[in-house]
Design a protein around this motif. Sequence first.
Motif, PDB file in Angstrom:
ATOM      1  N   THR A 124       2.676   7.866  12.871  1.00  0.00           N
ATOM      2  CA  THR A 124       1.451   8.665  12.820  1.00  0.00           C
ATOM      3  C   THR A 124       1.636   9.906  11.964  1.00  0.00           C
ATOM      4  OG1 THR A 124       2.051   9.975  14.780  1.00  0.00           O
ATOM      5  CG2 THR A 124       0.884   7.894  15.147  1.00  0.00           C
ATOM      6  N   ASP A 126       0.436  12.793  12.713  1.00  0.00           N
ATOM      7  CA  ASP A 126       0.701  13.951  13.573  1.00  0.00           C
ATOM      8  C   ASP A 126       2.186  14.222  13.689  1.00  0.00           C
ATOM      9  OD1 ASP A 126      -1.983  14.252  13.965  1.00  0.00           O
ATOM     10  OD2 ASP A 126      -2.029  13.294  15.934  1.00  0.00           O
ATOM     11  N   GLN A 129       3.432  15.838  10.541  1.00  0.00           N
ATOM     12  CA  GLN A 129       3.005  17.237  10.486  1.00  0.00           C
ATOM     13  C   GLN A 129       3.896  18.112  11.357  1.00  0.00           C
ATOM     14  OE1 GLN A 129      -1.148  17.139  11.545  1.00  0.00           O
ATOM     15  NE2 GLN A 129      -1.735  15.997   9.713  1.00  0.00           N
ATOM     16  N   GLU A 152      -2.807   9.937   6.541  1.00  0.00           N
ATOM     17  CA  GLU A 152      -2.439  11.126   7.314  1.00  0.00           C
ATOM     18  C   GLU A 152      -1.036  11.601   6.948  1.00  0.00           C
ATOM     19  OE1 GLU A 152      -3.394   8.269   8.551  1.00  0.00           O
ATOM     20  OE2 GLU A 152      -5.394   8.618   9.411  1.00  0.00           O
TER      21      GLU A 152
END
Length: 290
Positions: A124, A126, A129, A152
């Motif tokens: 993912t 996320d 990040q 993403e």
Amino acid sequence: VLIRGPVQEADLVLHPVEEGAEIVEFPMVRQSDQGDRKVFAATFVPPQPDVHQLFLRLRSPEGAVVYSPIPFYVLATPFPAQRPVLVFLDDGSSFNKKFLKQLIGEVLEDLGLQGHIVDRAPETGDMYQALLAHYADEGGLVLWLGRRMEPEVQEAFRTFMQRGGHLLLMSADLRLSPAPHIDYFLEEMLHVKQVLAPIRGSIHSPYLDAEFEFTTFYSVVKVVAPAEPLFLDRANQPAGLQVDTGTYRTIFLPFSLSGIPTAKRRALLEYSLLFLQRQEARLEIAAIKT
């Protein structure tokens, strides 16, 4: 963690990646009620530095057990005074990963660098990040040896690079299973106009010594200034590039590290790390010629 409904108990469950390894549980303590919401908390003590996959497990007063459908991830890593190089390694089979992980660790040590190797790429954006937030300022070094870069994830790396982070991106699969918007990311951030279908052939680098040549599956790339070819094939078509924008430096290699001869891997990694650190790579490579 806020949980709605009739929940009697809650805990975190760590599912190890290694087959046959024991599941680790972290009980959660009920701290307070907020109307129909219950507040639970837990202290997570990671068994070792790694990216850990956790699930939330709930128990009803009747004893029913429910797991959260989506896991969440926690990065557990020591951050010493010298920021380590972050390595995402998802290149080849588990057998190859073992040797690549060892090689990368040895190269980092030889250069006086510390590293944190994530030997399975997060799924993912996320997670990327969260990981890249520790490197999102000038001078952070990240190596990504993966297969598919979702939008993403592209955005996480875009932010990382725009803040002065330096990236080695090495993949033979970006063209085979392209993610949405990957062409735009490559053109905007890596100055790659086009990545052609992989072919097998011999490539060499004008930045390494004249004998640094090998045969592998690679993609011809069309580069845009200020990028410059780092590898060329027999037809003098670019098969890899390096670029220094003034804000960030990056190397893009459209082939797999596991797909090149073992004797060449160390020199290639050393050159890449020295370039990303803005050190004189050509002389160093001549000194460690294999």
